[in-house]
Design a protein around this motif. Structure first.
Motif, PDB file in Angstrom:
ATOM      1  N   GLU A 167     -63.854  82.458  34.543  1.00 12.10           N
ATOM      2  CA  GLU A 167     -64.120  82.054  35.927  1.00 12.10           C
ATOM      3  C   GLU A 167     -63.239  80.871  36.295  1.00 12.10           C
ATOM      4  N   LEU A 168     -62.741  80.895  37.511  1.00 13.70           N
ATOM      5  CA  LEU A 168     -61.848  79.855  37.996  1.00 13.70           C
ATOM      6  C   LEU A 168     -62.417  79.236  39.255  1.00 13.70           C
ATOM      7  N   ALA A 169     -62.560  77.911  39.269  1.00 12.63           N
ATOM      8  CA  ALA A 169     -62.893  77.194  40.497  1.00 12.63           C
ATOM      9  C   ALA A 169     -61.589  77.039  41.275  1.00 12.63           C
ATOM     10  N   VAL A 170     -61.432  77.815  42.321  1.00 13.74           N
ATOM     11  CA  VAL A 170     -60.163  77.902  43.055  1.00 13.74           C
ATOM     12  C   VAL A 170     -60.099  76.819  44.125  1.00 13.74           C
ATOM     13  N   ASP A 171     -58.965  76.091  44.161  1.00  9.64           N
ATOM     14  CA  ASP A 171     -58.793  75.065  45.191  1.00  9.64           C
ATOM     15  C   ASP A 171     -57.543  75.273  46.031  1.00  9.64           C
ATOM     16  N   ARG A 172     -56.718  76.254  45.656  1.00  9.66           N
ATOM     17  CA  ARG A 172     -55.498  76.486  46.419  1.00  9.66           C
ATOM     18  C   ARG A 172     -55.096  77.953  46.309  1.00  9.66           C
ATOM     19  N   ARG A 182     -60.384  86.910  24.508  1.00 13.98           N
ATOM     20  CA  ARG A 182     -59.523  86.563  23.375  1.00 13.98           C
ATOM     21  C   ARG A 182     -58.230  85.893  23.816  1.00 13.98           C
ATOM     22  N   ALA A 183     -57.868  86.010  25.097  1.00 16.83           N
ATOM     23  CA  ALA A 183     -56.579  85.476  25.550  1.00 16.83           C
ATOM     24  C   ALA A 183     -56.736  84.593  26.784  1.00 16.83           C
ATOM     25  N   ALA A 184     -57.918  84.070  27.012  1.00 17.81           N
ATOM     26  CA  ALA A 184     -58.179  83.268  28.200  1.00 17.81           C
ATOM     27  C   ALA A 184     -57.779  81.819  27.975  1.00 17.81           C
ATOM     28  N   PRO A 185     -57.530  81.068  29.042  1.00 22.16           N
ATOM     29  CA  PRO A 185     -57.304  79.625  28.914  1.00 22.16           C
ATOM     30  C   PRO A 185     -58.588  78.922  28.509  1.00 22.16           C
ATOM     31  N   ALA A 243     -51.361  87.070  38.298  1.00 18.54           N
ATOM     32  CA  ALA A 243     -51.683  88.385  38.853  1.00 18.54           C
ATOM     33  C   ALA A 243     -51.984  88.221  40.343  1.00 18.54           C
ATOM     34  N   SER A 244     -51.650  89.237  41.112  1.00 15.98           N
ATOM     35  CA  SER A 244     -51.785  89.172  42.563  1.00 15.98           C
ATOM     36  C   SER A 244     -53.226  88.968  43.009  1.00 15.98           C
ATOM     37  N   LEU A 245     -53.383  88.231  44.092  1.00 19.25           N
ATOM     38  CA  LEU A 245     -54.697  88.089  44.714  1.00 19.25           C
ATOM     39  C   LEU A 245     -55.224  89.415  45.248  1.00 19.25           C
ATOM     40  N   THR A 246     -54.355  90.409  45.395  1.00 23.42           N
ATOM     41  CA  THR A 246     -54.808  91.721  45.874  1.00 23.42           C
ATOM     42  C   THR A 246     -55.668  92.439  44.852  1.00 23.42           C
ATOM     43  N   LEU A 247     -55.716  91.940  43.616  1.00 28.51           N
ATOM     44  CA  LEU A 247     -56.552  92.573  42.593  1.00 28.51           C
ATOM     45  C   LEU A 247     -57.505  91.586  41.927  1.00 28.51           C
ATOM     46  N   THR A 248     -57.590  90.377  42.480  1.00 29.72           N
ATOM     47  CA  THR A 248     -58.407  89.317  41.884  1.00 29.72           C
ATOM     48  C   THR A 248     -59.710  89.133  42.655  1.00 29.72           C
ATOM     49  N   PRO A 249     -60.872  89.388  42.036  1.00 26.06           N
ATOM     50  CA  PRO A 249     -62.136  89.124  42.723  1.00 26.06           C
ATOM     51  C   PRO A 249     -62.218  87.654  43.139  1.00 26.06           C
ATOM     52  N   ALA A 299     -62.931  82.566  41.493  1.00 27.72           N
ATOM     53  CA  ALA A 299     -62.289  83.838  41.164  1.00 27.72           C
ATOM     54  C   ALA A 299     -62.703  84.231  39.756  1.00 27.72           C
ATOM     55  N   TYR A 300     -62.673  85.536  39.497  1.00 27.54           N
ATOM     56  CA  TYR A 300     -63.068  86.078  38.202  1.00 27.54           C
ATOM     57  C   TYR A 300     -61.932  86.947  37.683  1.00 27.54           C
ATOM     58  N   LEU A 301     -61.368  86.534  36.546  1.00 21.95           N
ATOM     59  CA  LEU A 301     -60.173  87.202  36.026  1.00 21.95           C
ATOM     60  C   LEU A 301     -60.467  87.844  34.680  1.00 21.95           C
TER      61      LEU A 301
END
Length: 345
Positions: free
Chosen positions: A44-49, A108-111, A121-127, A149-151
């Motif tokens: 999960e990402l706290a999106v600010d921009r 296994r490969a997340a930050p 990855a494009s925002l067109t496929l990012t929840p 966002a959820y990646l």
């Protein structure tokens, strides 16, 4: 930042968040589920921009008549309706910046949690869920927001570098593959013609300079100041000001400026109708890299067919294995590019 190995579990592709239509992958889907909490195979990402792609931003600015409040409303409406920033009029989105707030136990490969990253990855496929569109500038595709966002595990991302200004780093990440692909496709000697002098065009010109041992770099742009700046800064050898939606007029202006027919033409314009100009600018045995979301691939293919041109046409995949490292490196060591990006002084 390595991608997770293949698995029989297809949820890492994000298909479990597709609401409609059934069986679609996230990018072509009409709607995604952007509700929490984070799932086991996601972070999960706290999106600010948000950094909106050039084609979508131009469309939003035109729809909003340049009024930031109207542009903000359009962005919020798209995300609310689709669960992602997927402009239905341009079929494009952009990328996001934020801080990792949760990591699923099967990732296994997340930050790392707390790490500040840029989604590649494009925002067109990012929840994506937006709580607020904080700030919009009609002249800046980077939009300040509050949201989440959820990646899926294995999706491409890049760390926010600490040696470059955030706005510049995000702008580079947004179009980094233009540099990587230009380097890969550029001839050792010859001519590279870049159609469009924006951020992607600047990266492409710098990459062409970096890749060729000798040759000519050309830029064509409808904005005379953009074309002149690229020439004055040393990003290119020849600059032409032309309306690339006028193929015959553009070819005449390129000829008048002294531009040879290109071995590689890189299309990074944010306007439609430029495919014929790209074909006319390119040698019959040359290559065209269409790195623009404004491209009509049917127009490109059928125009080449009608010209009996065997030119090779390449779709500019926004992902390359270096994940932005090459473009960021160029921004650190190419003085003309640094000047063009406002990084000098």
């Amino acid at each position: 930042m390595k991608a997770a190995p293949p698995s029989n579990d297809w949820r890492p592709l994000g298909t479990d968040r597709v609401l409609a239509p059934a069986a679609a992958l996230p990018q072509p889907a009409d709607r995604l589920d952007a509700t929490g909490p984070c799932r086991p195979h996601e972070f999960e990402l706290a999106v600010d921009r948000l950094c909106l792609d050039s084609t979508s931003f131009r469309n939003l600015r035109e729809r909003g008549a340049g009024a930031p409040s109207r542009m903000a409303a359009h962005i919020a409406d798209v995300v609310r309706a689709r669960g992602k920033m997927h402009n239905p009029e341009t079929d494009s989105g952009g990328i996001a910046v934020g801080t990792v707030t949760a990591v699923g136990e099967r990732c296994r490969a997340a930050p790392e949690r707390g790490e500040r990253i840029v989604t590649l990855a494009s925002l067109t496929l990012t929840p994506l869920r937006l709580d607020e569109v904080v700030r919009v500038d009609a002249n800046d595709p980077q939009v300040e927001v509050r949201g989440a966002a959820y990646l899926p595990d294995g999706v491409a991302w890049g760390p926010v570098p600490d040696d470059l200004p955030l706005a510049a780093a995000v702008a580079i990440y947004d179009v980094y593959a233009a540099a990587s692909l230009t380097r890969e496709l550029a001839p050792e000697t010859g001519t590279v013609c870049v159609l469009g002098g924006g951020h992607a065009g600047k990266l492409a010109m710098a990459a062409a300079r970096d890749a060729m041992t000798a040759g000519t770099v050309v830029v064509a742009d409808i904005d005379p100041e953009a074309a002149r700046a690229a020439l004055d800064l040393g990003l290119c050898d020849v600059a032409a000001t032309c309306d690339l939606s006028d193929p015959l007029g553009s070819r005449e202006l390129l000829n008048a400026a002294g531009a040879p027919a290109a071995d590689l033409t890189v299309v990074v314009v944010n306007a439609t109708g430029c495919e014929p100009s790209a074909i006319l600018a390119t040698k019959p045995a040359g290559t065209i890299l269409f790195f623009s979301m404004a491209t009509s691939f049917s127009t490109a293919a059928l125009t080449a067919d009608g010209m009996a041109s065997p030119v090779r046409m390449v779709i500019g995949n926004g992902f390359t294995e270096d994940r932005g490292a090459y473009a960021l490196d160029l921004a650190r060591r190419s003085e003309p590019l640094r000047a063009a990006l406002g990084l000098l002084g």
